[in-house]
Write an enzyme that holds these catalytic residues in place. Structure first.
Site, PDB file in Angstrom:
ATOM      1  CE1 TYR A  31      23.595  13.023  26.557  1.00 12.24           C
ATOM      2  CE2 TYR A  31      21.228  12.660  26.656  1.00 12.24           C
ATOM      3  CZ  TYR A  31      22.337  13.177  26.017  1.00 12.24           C
ATOM      4  OH  TYR A  31      22.188  13.875  24.833  1.00 12.24           O
ATOM      5  CB  SER A 113      16.088  18.259  20.043  1.00  9.93           C
ATOM      6  OG  SER A 113      17.347  17.750  19.684  1.00  9.93           O
ATOM      7  CD  GLN A 134      18.756  22.069  18.167  1.00 13.17           C
ATOM      8  OE1 GLN A 134      18.306  20.923  18.318  1.00 13.17           O
ATOM      9  NE2 GLN A 134      19.978  22.306  17.735  1.00 13.17           N
ATOM     10  CE1 TYR A 136      23.292  21.602  18.551  1.00 13.25           C
ATOM     11  CE2 TYR A 136      21.993  19.594  18.346  1.00 13.25           C
ATOM     12  CZ  TYR A 136      22.591  20.567  19.127  1.00 13.25           C
ATOM     13  OH  TYR A 136      22.473  20.512  20.491  1.00 13.25           O
ATOM     14  CB  THR A 162      21.922  24.952  18.911  1.00  8.90           C
ATOM     15  OG1 THR A 162      20.541  24.876  19.265  1.00  8.90           O
ATOM     16  CG2 THR A 162      22.777  24.818  20.157  1.00  8.90           C
ATOM     17  NE  ARG A 171      27.461  17.467  27.424  1.00  7.28           N
ATOM     18  CZ  ARG A 171      26.789  17.387  26.273  1.00  7.28           C
ATOM     19  NH1 ARG A 171      26.114  16.297  25.973  1.00  7.28           N
ATOM     20  NH2 ARG A 171      26.769  18.414  25.449  1.00  7.28           N
ATOM     21  CE  LYS A 258      18.786  25.915  23.478  1.00  2.09           C
ATOM     22  NZ  LYS A 258      19.941  25.040  23.647  1.00  2.09           N
ATOM     23  CG  HIS A 282      23.923  23.257  25.124  1.00  2.94           C
ATOM     24  ND1 HIS A 282      23.704  23.566  23.815  1.00  2.94           N
ATOM     25  CD2 HIS A 282      23.566  21.953  25.242  1.00  2.94           C
ATOM     26  CE1 HIS A 282      23.269  22.491  23.159  1.00  2.94           C
ATOM     27  NE2 HIS A 282      23.167  21.494  24.016  1.00  2.94           N
ATOM     28  NE  ARG A 285      23.309  18.358  27.998  1.00  3.62           N
ATOM     29  CZ  ARG A 285      23.141  17.186  28.575  1.00  3.62           C
ATOM     30  NH1 ARG A 285      22.946  17.119  29.878  1.00  3.62           N
ATOM     31  NH2 ARG A 285      23.161  16.074  27.870  1.00  3.62           N
TER      32      ARG A 285
HETATM   33  C1  FNR Z   1      19.974  19.653  25.937  1.00  2.20           C
HETATM   34  N1  FNR Z   1      20.044  20.862  25.232  1.00  2.20           N
HETATM   35  C2  FNR Z   1      19.926  20.860  23.863  1.00  2.20           C
HETATM   36  N2  FNR Z   1      19.968  22.034  23.176  1.00  2.20           N
HETATM   37  C3  FNR Z   1      19.825  22.055  21.837  1.00  2.20           C
HETATM   38  O1  FNR Z   1      19.863  23.137  21.245  1.00  2.20           O
HETATM   39  N3  FNR Z   1      19.648  20.885  21.145  1.00  2.20           N
HETATM   40  C4  FNR Z   1      19.590  19.672  21.767  1.00  2.20           C
HETATM   41  O2  FNR Z   1      19.437  18.638  21.124  1.00  2.20           O
HETATM   42  C5  FNR Z   1      19.763  19.646  23.177  1.00  2.20           C
HETATM   43  N4  FNR Z   1      19.762  18.456  23.847  1.00  2.20           N
HETATM   44  C6  FNR Z   1      19.842  18.445  25.221  1.00  2.20           C
HETATM   45  C7  FNR Z   1      19.775  17.228  25.905  1.00  2.20           C
HETATM   46  C8  FNR Z   1      19.809  17.210  27.291  1.00  2.20           C
HETATM   47  C9  FNR Z   1      19.715  15.912  28.016  1.00  2.20           C
HETATM   48  C10 FNR Z   1      19.894  18.430  27.997  1.00  2.20           C
HETATM   49  C11 FNR Z   1      19.874  18.449  29.506  1.00  2.20           C
HETATM   50  C12 FNR Z   1      19.987  19.633  27.331  1.00  2.20           C
HETATM   51  C13 FNR Z   1      20.158  22.150  25.949  1.00  2.20           C
HETATM   52  C14 FNR Z   1      18.771  22.692  26.295  1.00  2.20           C
HETATM   53  O3  FNR Z   1      18.057  23.087  25.155  1.00  2.20           O
HETATM   54  C15 FNR Z   1      18.856  23.894  27.243  1.00  2.20           C
HETATM   55  O4  FNR Z   1      19.720  24.858  26.695  1.00  2.20           O
HETATM   56  C16 FNR Z   1      19.346  23.492  28.634  1.00  2.20           C
HETATM   57  O5  FNR Z   1      18.776  22.272  29.020  1.00  2.20           O
HETATM   58  C17 FNR Z   1      18.964  24.591  29.639  1.00  2.20           C
HETATM   59  O6  FNR Z   1      19.474  24.287  30.888  1.00  2.20           O
HETATM   60  P1  FNR Z   1      18.578  23.665  32.080  1.00  2.20           P
HETATM   61  O7  FNR Z   1      17.354  24.509  32.213  1.00  2.20           O
HETATM   62  O8  FNR Z   1      18.277  22.275  31.668  1.00  2.20           O
HETATM   63  O9  FNR Z   1      19.466  23.748  33.267  1.00  2.20           O
END
Ligand code: FNR
Length: 393
Positions: A31, A113, A134, A136, A162, A171, A258, A282, A285
């Site tokens: 995850y 978050s 952050q 939503y 976001t 996923r 974002k 993101h 993801r």
């Molecule tokens: C996230 N990301 C994310 N972004 C956001 O705006 N709210 C969120 O709740 C989350 N939750 C989240 C959970 C997990 C497990 C991951 C891996 C990522 C995205 C995060 O803020 C960010 O954009 C990415 O993780 C950046 O990529 P890298 O550096 O992890 O590769």
């Protein structure tokens, strides 16, 4: 192995990733580590940093190198912040609090978050300069407003909204692992959980885990899984530019959007008077097949031309990545998985170790580029990187 022993063996983010893999049940590691669909963008995020080569200048006096930086209206010890990651408290008990403490200690901001399992009120005392929340945007505007009032009352002065999650990315690792079925675990899941006793013991301490924003909503249900699913269903897929205008008028603090990947969207954000944008996909993801954020950054920075602040995330694993992003127009980078690997491996000390490894790499990169400060790096601009072509991922 103890956290201290684990820390001694970790030299870079990749070694924390391996340590996190050993400590977490596979279902949670996937995850954290996984991306959307074929994971093309996930891979490109890291690989594309290698397509930008640095151009050093030698014979400069670099006997002192300063890494402090101005961004989001504040002065910070590094051009880096901890980005919003949902459910940190499931990866490690008290994960949100550990992250905010580690950020404060390192002199950088962190962003909480919407999917926090720790109530924002509990973090008030730990908030350092530039603390962000952050959001939503939710289908129910009254609820969205209540969240805004709540987090502003807790001392979060910056809001990241976001915008790349109108619907959730597909996923495949999570589907294969049956993540959504965790409340009725299969034998394979039970064995996976039981074979990671230190994670299990740690998380048992945090029991009962709840989704902080949803726990007071009676329809959201009782437990973490039910509440997380409920909260995800409340994210508004109809949130649009008018919605952003409403949010701009409603939120009196700093507002950062974002999830921007194109110059057109960045310019619309400028028109709406936002204080900053995060060039981000993101972490690969959401929409698979979009460009890596480092590849998207140059065009966006040229179009925006200083009219709003630009941050970047997705794929930052080394100090050299931060240097490239700053040269190409970002004022700072958000860490995502990089710091969570540290958190999982060794708690707050693990995040501190990840930050010091990124700091050390950034310092050496700057010095060997012939630069003495983040200001000089930003002034040097795109001229100190050269994009090389290569086979597409
Ligand atoms: C996230 N990301 C994310 N972004 C956001 O705006 N709210 C969120 O709740 C989350 N939750 C989240 C959970 C997990 C497990 C991951 C891996 C990522 C995205 C995060 O803020 C960010 O954009 C990415 O993780 C950046 O990529 P890298 O550096 O992890 O590769």
């Amino acid at each position: 192995m103890t956290s201290a022993a684990r820390l001694r063996r970790c030299a870079d983010v990749e070694s924390f990733r391996e340590a996190a893999h050993r400590r977490l049940p596979q279902i949670f590691f996937d995850y954290l580590d996984g991306g959307a669909s074929a994971e093309t963008t996930l891979r490109a995020n890291c690989a594309d940093f290698d397509r930008f080569q640095l151009r050093p200048c030698v014979l400069r006096d670099v006997s002192s190198c300063k890494l402090d930086a101005e961004f989001l209206g504040g002065h910070h010890d590094l051009p880096v912040m901890l980005g919003p990651i949902g459910s940190l408290g499931v990866f490690r008990a008290d994960g949100e609090a550990a992250s905010f403490r580690a950020a404060k200690c390192a002199g950088i901001p962190a962003c909480l978050s919407s999917f926090t399992v720790t109530r924002p009120e509990r973090l008030s005392a730990t908030l350092g300069a530039g603390a962000a929340f952050q959001l939503y945007a939710l289908k129910d505007r009254d609820r969205t407003e209540a969240v805004l009032d709540r987090v502003s009352g807790c001392g979060f002065g910056t809001l990241f909204v976001t915008v790349d999650t109108a619907v959730s990315g597909i996923r495949e690792r999570d589907i294969r692992n049956g993540l959504r079925m965790l409340s009725q675990p299969s034998l394979r899941m039970v064995l996976d959980l039981l074979s990671h006793p230190s994670w299990l013991a740690d998380i048992a301490r945090a029991h009962p885990v709840r989704m902080a924003l949803a726990e007071d909503w009676s329809e959201a249900g009782e437990g973490y899984l039910e509440q997380a699913a409920f909260l995800a269903r409340q994210i508004d897929p109809a949130f649009d530019w008018q919605g952003l205008a409403w949010l701009r008028a409603r939120w009196h603090g700093r507002l950062v959007v974002k999830g921007i990947l194109t110059a057109d969207d960045a310019l619309r954000c400028v028109d709406q008077g936002v204080d900053g944008i995060v060039v981000s996909n993101h972490g690969g993801r959401q929409l698979d097949g979009v460009s890596s954020s480092i590849t998207a950054l140059g065009d966006i920075a040229a179009a925006v031309s200083g009219r709003t602040e630009i941050l970047l995330d997705s794929g930052i694993r080394r100090g050299g990545d931060v240097a490239k992003a700053l040269a190409l127009g970002a004022s700072a980078c958000l860490l995502g998985r990089a710091y969570v690997y540290g958190l999982v491996a060794a708690g707050e000390a693990g995040i501190a170790a990840v930050l010091s490894s990124i700091r050390a790499e950034l310092e050496v990169t700057l010095a060997l580029l012939g630069l003495r400060s983040i200001r000089e790096l930003r002034d040097a601009g795109p001229g100190i990187v050269r994009q090389i072509s290569g086979p597409d991922c």
